[in-house]
Enzyme design. Structure first.
Site, PDB file in Angstrom:
ATOM      1  N   MET A  30       0.851  -1.187   0.000  1.00 35.84           N
ATOM      2  CA  MET A  30       0.000   0.000   0.000  1.00 35.84           C
ATOM      3  C   MET A  30       0.891   1.242   0.000  1.00 35.84           C
ATOM      4  O   MET A  30       0.459   2.335   0.388  1.00 35.84           O
ATOM      5  CB  MET A  30      -0.928  -0.001   1.220  1.00 35.84           C
ATOM      6  CG  MET A  30      -1.881  -1.189   1.209  1.00 35.84           C
ATOM      7  SD  MET A  30      -3.426  -0.886   2.071  1.00 35.84           S
ATOM      8  CE  MET A  30      -2.844  -0.426   3.676  1.00 35.84           C
ATOM      9  N   GLY A  36      11.355  -2.786   5.586  1.00 33.78           N
ATOM     10  CA  GLY A  36      10.716  -4.106   5.514  1.00 33.78           C
ATOM     11  C   GLY A  36      10.288  -4.403   4.083  1.00 33.78           C
ATOM     12  O   GLY A  36      10.517  -5.501   3.552  1.00 33.78           O
ATOM     13  N   HIS A  37       9.671  -3.409   3.427  1.00 26.12           N
ATOM     14  CA  HIS A  37       9.298  -3.586   2.015  1.00 26.12           C
ATOM     15  C   HIS A  37      10.565  -3.753   1.156  1.00 26.12           C
ATOM     16  O   HIS A  37      10.593  -4.558   0.233  1.00 26.12           O
ATOM     17  CB  HIS A  37       8.545  -2.359   1.497  1.00 26.12           C
ATOM     18  CG  HIS A  37       7.202  -2.150   2.126  1.00 26.12           C
ATOM     19  ND1 HIS A  37       6.944  -1.106   2.976  1.00 26.12           N
ATOM     20  CD2 HIS A  37       6.043  -2.851   2.020  1.00 26.12           C
ATOM     21  CE1 HIS A  37       5.676  -1.153   3.350  1.00 26.12           C
ATOM     22  NE2 HIS A  37       5.109  -2.204   2.811  1.00 26.12           N
ATOM     23  N   LYS A 149       5.163 -10.093   9.305  1.00 30.07           N
ATOM     24  CA  LYS A 149       4.614  -9.134  10.285  1.00 30.07           C
ATOM     25  C   LYS A 149       3.090  -9.219  10.331  1.00 30.07           C
ATOM     26  O   LYS A 149       2.498  -9.198  11.404  1.00 30.07           O
ATOM     27  CB  LYS A 149       5.100  -7.743   9.915  1.00 30.07           C
ATOM     28  CG  LYS A 149       4.155  -6.627  10.214  1.00 30.07           C
ATOM     29  CD  LYS A 149       4.599  -5.822  11.369  1.00 30.07           C
ATOM     30  CE  LYS A 149       3.645  -4.769  11.836  1.00 30.07           C
ATOM     31  NZ  LYS A 149       2.558  -4.380  10.983  1.00 30.07           N
ATOM     32  N   VAL A 176      11.019  -7.579   9.396  1.00 33.26           N
ATOM     33  CA  VAL A 176      12.213  -6.730   9.533  1.00 33.26           C
ATOM     34  C   VAL A 176      11.956  -5.772  10.698  1.00 33.26           C
ATOM     35  O   VAL A 176      10.873  -5.202  10.819  1.00 33.26           O
ATOM     36  CB  VAL A 176      12.485  -5.952   8.222  1.00 33.26           C
ATOM     37  CG1 VAL A 176      13.708  -5.056   8.366  1.00 33.26           C
ATOM     38  CG2 VAL A 176      12.669  -6.933   7.062  1.00 33.26           C
ATOM     39  N   SER A 186       4.369   0.828   8.119  1.00 34.80           N
ATOM     40  CA  SER A 186       4.133   2.177   7.576  1.00 34.80           C
ATOM     41  C   SER A 186       3.454   3.069   8.595  1.00 34.80           C
ATOM     42  O   SER A 186       3.543   4.290   8.534  1.00 34.80           O
ATOM     43  CB  SER A 186       3.259   2.099   6.324  1.00 34.80           C
ATOM     44  OG  SER A 186       3.850   1.244   5.383  1.00 34.80           O
TER      45      SER A 186
HETATM   46  O1  PAF Z   1      -0.096  -5.783   3.620  1.00 28.54           O
HETATM   47  C1  PAF Z   1      -0.500  -4.868   2.887  1.00 28.54           C
HETATM   48  O2  PAF Z   1       0.193  -3.859   2.641  1.00 28.54           O
HETATM   49  C2  PAF Z   1      -1.888  -4.966   2.271  1.00 28.54           C
HETATM   50  O3  PAF Z   1      -2.776  -5.602   3.137  1.00 28.54           O
HETATM   51  C3  PAF Z   1      -1.893  -5.652   0.889  1.00 28.54           C
HETATM   52  C4  PAF Z   1      -1.441  -7.082   0.979  1.00 28.54           C
HETATM   53  C5  PAF Z   1      -0.974  -4.885  -0.067  1.00 28.54           C
HETATM   54  C6  PAF Z   1      -3.296  -5.638   0.312  1.00 28.54           C
HETATM   55  O4  PAF Z   1      -3.782  -4.338   0.150  1.00 28.54           O
END
Ligand code: PAF
Length: 286
Positions: A30, A36-37, A149, A176, A186
């Site tokens: 999102m 972490g991403h 997470k 992470v 976030s």
């Molecule tokens: O974990 C997230 O950021 C959201 O739940 C996802 C998997 C992108 C779905 O909108």
């Protein structure tokens, strides 16, 4: 790196590559990307030939009193991170493109979605399951990565892929953490400096529970009490749930005899933190 906004253009791009035998990876997000991403994107990059990161703040997974409108959307920074980590596409659909007029289908997983996060956020998991199913249909990845997470979310997505024969391989990537153990999220930007200092208490409580299991405590209630005590010692935190469950269906365990997941959610000022630890009980001597 391409920026694709239309779902049909996204599918056309993926289909073209799939016909050439290219293995496509998807990291659904999102936005408001953090380290972490970054770790997920890096891990995905090693597992596929072409990498798509989707950035979509999904309105359907937010409750009416939640932070959909104010959810952070630093899109220029997010794109720069994706580009730096080698994504081939940032897929950034609009809400209207994802849910056009007349959209009807809702994907639900009643048992897994019922408890824990599902209790605190009643429509959340239907929103997640629906958008993830759509993202898989649009991007057509062979492989996708989710962070541990959001443990309940990762269990739900694995079940969904199995039940609907979606044919996507799912990798659940370890959480992470910041130096003090706080799981990256976030929403951590919402923490005041004072609350930020206390935020790692949730992780400390889960670790205390895991330690008790490793030392031979098997009674689920005792493990829960050990975890709860760590939170209670920090009066500004309140517990939403803090439990020992089986890692497949997330049912509470009265006795911990093999693998378990310790999952918790606490409130700290206006922020709700979630976290989890997987643990294996030591073999019992007969
Ligand atoms: O974990 C997230 O950021 C959201 O739940 C996802 C998997 C992108 C779905 O909108």
């Amino acid at each position: 790196m391409k920026i694709i906004r239309s779902p049909s253009a996204m599918t056309a791009w993926s289909e073209g590559l799939r016909r050439e035998g290219v293995r496509i990876g998807l990291v659904p997000t999102m936005g408001a990307l953090h380290d972490g991403h970054r770790a997920l994107i890096r891990a995905a990059r090693l597992q596929c030939d072409a990498l798509v990161v989707s950035i979509f703040v999904n309105p359907r997974q937010f409750g009416p009193r939640e932070d959909y409108a104010t959810y952070p959307r630093p899109i220029a920074r997010d794109r720069a991170l994706c580009r730096k980590e080698g994504a081939d596409v940032c897929f950034e659909p609009t809400a209207d493109a994802m849910y056009p007029e007349g959209f009807q289908t809702i994907v639900t997983l009643p048992s897994i979605a019922r408890r824990w996060e599902g209790e605190a956020r009643p429509h959340h998991f239907a929103g997640v399951a629906t958008v993830v199913t759509k993202l898989f249909g649009i991007v057509r990845p062979q492989i996708t990565l989710f962070g541990q997470k959001d443990f309940q979310q990762s269990v739900l997505v694995q079940q969904l892929v199995k039940d609907l024969n979606l044919g996507v391989e799912i990798i659940v990537y370890p959480t992470v953490r910041e130096k003090d153990g706080l799981a990256m999220s976030s929403r951590n930007v919402y923490l005041s400096p004072d609350d930020r200092m206390r935020a790692a208490t949730l992780y400390r409580s889960l670790r205390a529970g895991a330690e008790a299991i490793r030392k031979g405590v098997t009674d689920g209630k005792v493990v829960q009490a050990v975890m709860a005590q760590v939170i209670k010692d920090e009066p500004t935190l309140t517990i939403d749930y803090l439990v020992v469950c089986d890692p497949r269906m997330l049912e509470p365990l009265s006795a911990v005899i093999s693998r378990a997941v310790l999952i918790g959610a606490v409130r700290l000022g206006p922020v709700r933190l979630i976290d989890n630890i997987l643990v294996t009980a030591p073999r019992q001597r007969s």
